[in-house]
Design an enzyme around this catalytic site. Structure first.
Site, PDB file in Angstrom:
ATOM      1  N   HIS A  28     -49.104  38.855-160.504  1.00 29.90           N
ATOM      2  CA  HIS A  28     -49.081  40.233-160.989  1.00 29.90           C
ATOM      3  C   HIS A  28     -50.388  40.636-161.658  1.00 29.90           C
ATOM      4  O   HIS A  28     -50.868  41.748-161.478  1.00 29.90           O
ATOM      5  CB  HIS A  28     -47.948  40.404-162.001  1.00 29.90           C
ATOM      6  CG  HIS A  28     -46.626  40.518-161.331  1.00 29.90           C
ATOM      7  ND1 HIS A  28     -45.438  40.489-162.004  1.00 29.90           N
ATOM      8  CD2 HIS A  28     -46.313  40.672-160.031  1.00 29.90           C
ATOM      9  CE1 HIS A  28     -44.452  40.635-161.146  1.00 29.90           C
ATOM     10  NE2 HIS A  28     -44.960  40.726-159.949  1.00 29.90           N
ATOM     11  N   CYS A  77     -56.376  42.842-137.679  1.00 31.98           N
ATOM     12  CA  CYS A  77     -56.100  43.165-139.078  1.00 31.98           C
ATOM     13  C   CYS A  77     -56.080  41.945-139.997  1.00 31.98           C
ATOM     14  O   CYS A  77     -55.618  42.044-141.124  1.00 31.98           O
ATOM     15  CB  CYS A  77     -54.788  43.925-139.197  1.00 31.98           C
ATOM     16  SG  CYS A  77     -53.354  42.964-138.717  1.00 31.98           S
TER      17      CYS A  77
HETATM   18  C1  PEP Z   1     -52.437  37.780-140.270  1.00 31.86           C
HETATM   19  O1  PEP Z   1     -51.708  36.811-140.106  1.00 31.86           O
HETATM   20  O2  PEP Z   1     -53.621  37.829-139.898  1.00 31.86           O
HETATM   21  C2  PEP Z   1     -51.939  38.979-140.967  1.00 31.86           C
HETATM   22  C3  PEP Z   1     -52.652  40.079-141.030  1.00 31.86           C
HETATM   23  O3  PEP Z   1     -50.742  38.871-141.573  1.00 31.86           O
HETATM   24  P1  PEP Z   1     -50.547  38.171-143.005  1.00 31.86           P
HETATM   25  O4  PEP Z   1     -51.903  37.823-143.535  1.00 31.86           O
HETATM   26  O5  PEP Z   1     -49.813  39.143-143.830  1.00 31.86           O
HETATM   27  O6  PEP Z   1     -49.749  36.971-142.612  1.00 31.86           O
END
Ligand code: PEP
Ligand code: MG
Length: 740
Positions: A359, A667
């Site tokens: 947090h 991403c």
């Molecule tokens: C990933 O696995 O690259 C992703 C974006 O998801 P997370 O990091 O939330 O697992």
């Protein structure tokens, strides 16, 4: 079995007659706990524990028997802060034999740390000839004595207040984990360094209970004021400030369970202050044993509340103004505390026990305070007012820096601020390369308090909204209406910029409180979409909430951890079925998938016919491609995104998707790294989604890149094969002046 009230009243009498010598205390404890031995070890400079008093061991060992912290049972107790309850101590692997004490005949041993303000001052132990386990009430009694002893020792100066003795002026460097990037240079403020001595024993439990009730009331009112003030205290990013985190905190604050525990301890004869301290200590011990990060956060919240209650009990003293650039040093820090310090103008925080998902870290990011965590021993080495540097970009904490280092960091901080001001100019410019390729730079977010980053960075949208984060922050999955409100706020804030909502990705390292995974490999276990498909009601509720939140606007939803097209189909069918029921229908409904599991690469023909978009989750993809746990730091350097297998995979994906016109984005964390982003753009992935901190500098970088010139260079480098391709790529980027 002991008679605790009797022990307490005898201790009270002893205290009433002035400072009792340690020798009297150990006699009394030995006789009341029916133990043959009671000993007190006091911590001396240099991490040494010295036998300071004993009843039952040889008196000439006093002052002579010394153990290092961590050595022997007593040393282990001091090092770990844990109670040691051993029926057969001499056969414990940590046992250290000290012949001068004459302790051979004693089998069982109970050792309790003597702690104050999170610092270990010594250890008190009792021993018996008969092998036995000490009972809970006996442990409670010895802990009460340990509290009394802590007050005595800290008042008497029996322990050296400066833990490093003469070494305390020497500079020290600590490796730390970055919680929020940035640099802070300034004098140290130690959290709770000046907590006044407390009374431990009370004559009138009813009066203590009344004091507790009044203080709890005062604390609640103070919290209401503090949280109500959040929008006025901070800047734009704080305005929505941390609603989920603070809501979670509020839930803990109103939980009567821990206050009941404090009341019980008061009934046992302790003052309200001592009872709160005892319960805080218990919470701390529980925290050490719990690995689930979210449960730990809840306990940390409770500990934070216990500290607030302590302050409310001692009457809120007026706060002295903070020196310019002050750096807060704390063992732990709760979200409300961080808000307090932020309001007072703290420039940086260093928290010994904090993790990036905690947090305090979440709030530090929302409040834009440079923050680091996870450096052991830092607090014990620092003094109030010492100079320090937090370099949260490099994960370093420098205590008492040399003048030259101090000056260099002051300059670096100024340069950083200037660079930030410069980068801010990129906010309103699109991301375009020098040869005219347009890129979409999007945000990865998970809490509504992060939404103002959209405007601050001029990002093109939200490429990954991790819906599970808000649920983790509040401690449970919200109902449909609450979820819809959260998602609607995201769409409101995004306006006409696109948002890709990812359905709940719970499990593995993202566990809700109370859920424990007993799988051997939770990252590859029952997690994420697998849970959603096995518990369709949960997934359906979330999908309905998303459709309700859209309320006629465009909606993009993607599913995490898809391993087969069949899973994707099943999840998509649930969404479409829900979409038929919810009115108004979304403007457009786009259904995509994350690509995190390599097996999907061999199902591309079907997948590309059925998915509207694909977002590569490089964090998990890298972990599954190389079978390398993403949470194990020692493996970070071993496998590289910039390697032949990963780049071949990306190329195959881009080539396969082209005829279907299915957009591919990425991403994972790779998107926010300059070299990776450069390579991805060169390979045709034009939409990159990343944390807010990367957007502006990425725009600035791409403006200098000629992708057409880089492509043949990259092709030649890829022919080289081998493990990592990072070095030749970095060399080219350096030669072009793209990266430093
Ligand atoms: C990933 O696995 O690259 C992703 C974006 O998801 P997370 O990091 O939330 O697992
Ligand atoms: Mg993932």
């Amino acid at each position: 079995m002991t008679a605790p009230r009797h022990l307490l009243s005898r201790l009270r009498n002893l205290r009433a007659h002035g400072a009792a010598p340690l020798s009297t205390l150990v006699q009394l404890v030995a006789s009341e706990l029916v133990s043959e031995v009671c000993s007190v070890y006091v911590q001396r400079p240099g991490d040494i524990l010295e036998l300071a008093a004993t009843e039952g061991l040889r008196q000439d060992a006093i002052g002579r028997t010394r153990l290092r912290v961590g050595e022997g049972i007593v040393g282990l107790c001091a090092a770990t802060g844990a109670v040691m309850n051993l029926p057969d101590a001499q056969n414990h692997p940590a046992f250290a034999y000290r012949p001068e004490t004459g302790e051979e005949p004693f089998a069982s041993l109970l050792a309790v740390p003597v702690r104050r303000s999170g610092r270990t001052l010594g250890v008190i132990s009792v021993q018996n000839r008969t092998p036995r386990n000490f009972t809970e009430p006996e442990i409670d009694d010895l802990e009460t004595v340990a509290m009394l002893l802590a007050e005595m020792l800290s008042g008497s100066g029996a322990t050296d207040g400066s833990p490093e003795g003469l070494g305390a002026t020497v500079p020290r460097l600590f490796a730390a984990t970055s919680l929020m990037g940035g640099i802070a240079v300034g004098p140290i403020v130690l959290l709770r360094s000046a907590r006044p001595a407390i009374r431990v024993l009370a004559d009138d439990p009813a009066a203590e209970q009344r004091r507790l009730d009044q203080a709890a009331d005062r604390m609640q009112r103070g919290l209401d004021d503090l949280f109500a003030d959040v929008p006025r205290n901070g800047r734009a990013a704080d305005v929505n400030a941390s609603r989920e985190v603070l809501e979670a905190y509020r839930l803990v604050a109103s939980d009567a369970g821990w206050l009941r525990r404090v009341s019980n301890v008061i009934q046992g004869g302790l003052t309200a202050e001592a009872a709160v301290q005892r319960v805080a200590g218990e919470l701390h011990d529980r925290m050490r044993r719990i690995s689930d990060p979210y449960l730990r956060e809840r306990l940390a919240d409770m500990e934070d509340l216990a500290n607030r209650l302590q302050t409310a009990l001692s009457g809120d003293a007026p706060l002295a103004p903070l020196p310019e650039g002050a750096i807060l040093l704390a063992r732990r820090l709760g979200p409300a505390e961080l808000l307090d310090w932020h309001a007072r103008g703290i420039a940086g925080v260093a928290i010994e026990e904090a993790s990036p998902s905690g947090h305090a870290a979440i709030l530090a990011r929302a409040l834009d305070i440079p923050a680091i965590g996870g450096m052991r021993g830092m607090l014990d080495s620092a003094e109030q007012g010492d100079d320090a540097v937090i370099d949260a970009d490099e994960g370093q904490f420098i205590l008492r820096p040399e003048a030259e280092v101090h000056r260099a960091y002051t300059r670096a901080r100024e340069a950083r601020s200037a660079r930030y001001a410069e980068l801010a100019a990129w906010r309103d410019r699109p991301a375009v390369t020098a040869d005219g390729v347009e890129l979409k730079l999007m945000l990865n977010v998970g809490l509504s308090m992060e939404l103002p980053q959209l405007a601050r960075t001029g990002a093109d949208g939200i490429g990954l909204f991790r819906t599970e984060i808000a649920m983790l922050a509040r401690g449970s999955v919200a109902d449909v209406a609450e979820q819809a409100a959260i998602y609607a706020r995201v769409l409101d804030e995004a306006g006409d910029k696109p948002v890709m909502f990812r359905t709940l990705d719970l499990g593995a390292d993202k566990l809700l409180p109370g859920t424990v995974s007993d799988e051997e490999n939770p990252a590859m276990g029952w997690r994420s979409l697998r849970v959603g498909l096995d518990r369709p009601a949960l997934l359906r509720r979330q999908l309905r909430a998303l459709l309700l939140a859209a309320g006629g606007r465009d909606l993009s939803v993607m599913f995490p951890m898809v391993a087969t097209v069949t899973e994707f189909r099943a999840a998509k069918a649930l969404l479409l079925a829900e979409a038929r029921r919810v009115r108004p229908a979304p403007g457009t409904l786009r259904v995509g998938t994350m690509l995190e599991i390599p097996a999907l690469m061999w199902q591309l023909p079907d997948l590309l016919r059925e998915a509207d978009f694909i977002s590569v989750g490089s964090n998990d993809l890298l972990q599954f491609l190389f079978a390398a746990d993403r949470g194990t730091p020692s493996l970070y350097e071993r496998y590289d995104f910039l390697s032949q297998p990963m780049l071949d995979l990306i190329e195959q994906l881009v080539v396969a998707a082209r005829p279907h016109a299915v957009p591919i984005s990425l991403c994972g964390e790779a998107a926010s790294r300059p070299l990776e982003a450069l390579v991805l753009a060169a390979m045709g992935i034009n939409t990159l989604s990343m944390p807010a901190s990367g957007i502006l500098s990425m725009k600035a970088m791409f403006a200098q890149v000629n992708l057409a010139a880089f492509r043949p260079v990259l092709a030649a480098i890829r022919k080289g094969g081998g493990g990592t391709l990072r070095e030749p790529i970095a060399t080219w980027a350096r030669e072009q002046g793209i990266v430093a």
